[in-house]
Write a protein that holds these residues in place. Structure first.
Motif, short mmCIF file in Angstrom:
data_model
loop_
_atom_site.label_atom_id
_atom_site.label_comp_id
_atom_site.label_asym_id
_atom_site.label_seq_id
_atom_site.Cartn_x
_atom_site.Cartn_y
_atom_site.Cartn_z
N ILE A 27 6.37 -73.16 76.05
CA ILE A 27 5.65 -74.21 76.63
C ILE A 27 4.31 -73.94 76.64
O ILE A 27 3.93 -72.76 77.46
CB ILE A 27 6.20 -74.79 77.90
CG1 ILE A 27 7.55 -75.24 77.70
CG2 ILE A 27 5.43 -75.93 78.53
CD1 ILE A 27 8.19 -75.80 79.04
N THR A 28 3.46 -74.53 76.05
CA THR A 28 2.10 -74.13 76.04
C THR A 28 1.30 -74.86 77.16
O THR A 28 1.55 -76.25 77.00
CB THR A 28 1.39 -74.73 74.48
OG1 THR A 28 2.20 -73.67 73.41
CG2 THR A 28 0.06 -74.04 74.56
N ASN A 29 0.48 -74.15 77.81
CA ASN A 29 -0.36 -74.80 78.97
C ASN A 29 -1.82 -74.65 78.39
O ASN A 29 -2.22 -73.69 78.01
CB ASN A 29 -0.08 -74.03 80.14
CG ASN A 29 1.25 -74.18 80.58
OD1 ASN A 29 1.79 -75.23 80.77
ND2 ASN A 29 1.83 -73.09 81.19
N PHE A 30 -2.39 -75.85 78.58
CA PHE A 30 -3.84 -75.94 78.20
C PHE A 30 -4.51 -76.11 79.45
O PHE A 30 -4.13 -76.43 80.48
CB PHE A 30 -4.12 -77.35 77.37
CG PHE A 30 -3.40 -77.10 76.13
CD1 PHE A 30 -4.19 -76.62 74.97
CD2 PHE A 30 -2.13 -77.52 75.77
CE1 PHE A 30 -3.68 -76.72 73.68
CE2 PHE A 30 -1.53 -77.70 74.69
CZ PHE A 30 -2.21 -77.20 73.40
N GLY A 31 -5.83 -75.80 79.49
CA GLY A 31 -6.69 -75.71 80.49
C GLY A 31 -8.15 -76.35 79.79
O GLY A 31 -8.07 -76.24 78.58
N VAL A 32 -9.17 -77.08 80.41
CA VAL A 32 -10.36 -77.43 79.79
C VAL A 32 -11.39 -76.83 80.71
O VAL A 32 -11.18 -76.65 81.81
CB VAL A 32 -10.33 -79.02 79.93
CG1 VAL A 32 -9.48 -79.40 78.81
CG2 VAL A 32 -10.13 -79.64 81.03
N LYS A 137 -10.21 -64.53 81.68
CA LYS A 137 -9.65 -63.88 82.91
C LYS A 137 -9.08 -64.88 83.73
O LYS A 137 -8.01 -65.05 84.08
CB LYS A 137 -11.00 -63.41 83.73
CG LYS A 137 -10.42 -62.72 85.11
CD LYS A 137 -11.55 -61.92 85.48
CE LYS A 137 -11.17 -61.81 87.14
NZ LYS A 137 -12.28 -61.38 87.76
N VAL A 138 -9.93 -66.15 83.78
CA VAL A 138 -9.16 -66.98 84.71
C VAL A 138 -8.18 -68.01 84.05
O VAL A 138 -7.06 -68.15 84.64
CB VAL A 138 -10.34 -68.32 85.01
CG1 VAL A 138 -9.80 -69.67 85.49
CG2 VAL A 138 -11.49 -67.82 85.64
N GLU A 142 -4.27 -68.11 85.36
CA GLU A 142 -3.75 -69.49 85.68
C GLU A 142 -2.53 -69.93 84.65
O GLU A 142 -1.69 -70.82 84.67
CB GLU A 142 -4.66 -70.58 85.28
CG GLU A 142 -5.93 -70.52 86.28
CD GLU A 142 -5.46 -70.96 87.51
OE1 GLU A 142 -4.65 -71.79 87.72
OE2 GLU A 142 -5.85 -70.34 88.64
N GLY A 143 -2.11 -68.69 83.83
CA GLY A 143 -0.96 -68.93 82.85
C GLY A 143 -1.17 -69.70 81.70
O GLY A 143 -0.23 -70.64 81.12
N LEU A 144 -2.50 -69.97 81.30
CA LEU A 144 -2.90 -71.05 80.61
C LEU A 144 -2.95 -70.37 78.76
O LEU A 144 -3.18 -69.07 78.95
CB LEU A 144 -4.30 -71.49 80.60
CG LEU A 144 -4.57 -72.31 81.96
CD1 LEU A 144 -6.07 -72.52 82.15
CD2 LEU A 144 -3.57 -73.51 81.88
N SER A 145 -2.48 -71.27 78.10
CA SER A 145 -2.48 -70.54 76.44
C SER A 145 -3.60 -70.77 75.74
O SER A 145 -4.12 -70.22 74.92
CB SER A 145 -1.24 -71.29 75.79
OG SER A 145 -0.02 -70.81 76.36
N MET A 146 -4.37 -71.95 76.15
CA MET A 146 -5.64 -72.41 75.48
C MET A 146 -6.39 -73.06 76.33
O MET A 146 -6.02 -74.00 77.23
CB MET A 146 -4.99 -73.36 74.30
CG MET A 146 -6.27 -73.85 73.58
SD MET A 146 -5.84 -74.99 72.07
CE MET A 146 -4.89 -73.72 71.15
#
Length: 175
Positions: A27-32, A137-138, A142-146
């Motif tokens: 499962i890919t987790n995204f952040g913005v 780093k953040v 946070e365990g984000l992939s992108m």
């Protein structure tokens, strides 16, 4: 009983097959990140901006001091003209001309200096390198992939505010 055992076994096999399929799925987790907000926040509190503001204030104080000096000389010249003291009026007029010219030169030079400082602030390669390291780093914490730049809205159709790590990036930059 045998039928019940077969059904239970079949359900167990199907369950294991589904769990194996789901276990293999990543499962890919995204952040913005709102990079414009980060940039504004970072530079508002940065030592480089404080230095710029301090220089700007110093330059303005010097310009004000020199302008006050010119006004005082102009007042003396008016008094010399009123007293019909041509020699003193002529000397004061020459001083006023010299000081006006040096004030113009000073103002031009300092405005160029401030403009160059401001330009170097907005083109800071160091800032972008630091921003990239901090986002990485953040995102990893946070365990984000992108992480996507929210400023490029044509690439984001929808996002949950829960994935916006902008404030965390700002906090990490300020540490």
């Amino acid at each position: 009983m045998k039928a019940l055992f077969r059904k239970s076994f079949l359900v167990a096999v199907i369950a294991m097959a589904f769990s194996a399929a789901f276990a293999q799925q990543h499962i890919t987790n995204f952040g913005v990140v709102d990079t414009a907000k980060v940039y504004e926040q970072f530079f508002r509190n940065s030592s480089a901006v404080r230095t710029y503001d301090k220089k700007k204030e110093e330059f303005q104080n010097e310009i004000n001091r020199r302008t006050d000096e010119l006004r005082a000389l102009q007042q003396k010249k008016l008094e010399a003209d009123a007293d019909e003291n041509q020699e003193k009026a002529k000397q004061l007029d020459a001083q006023i001309q010299r000081k006006t010219e040096t004030l113009k030169e000073y103002t031009t030079a300092k405005n160029m200096e401030l403009q160059n400082l401001k330009k170097s602030l907005s083109n800071s390669d160091e800032f972008y390198k630091n921003l990239s390291r901090t986002i990485k780093k953040v995102a990893e914490n946070e365990g984000l992939s992108m992480v996507l730049n929210i400023q490029q809205t044509n690439s984001i159709l929808w996002y949950s505010p829960a994935v916006d790590i902008t404030d965390k990036v700002i906090d990490a930059l300020e540490k």
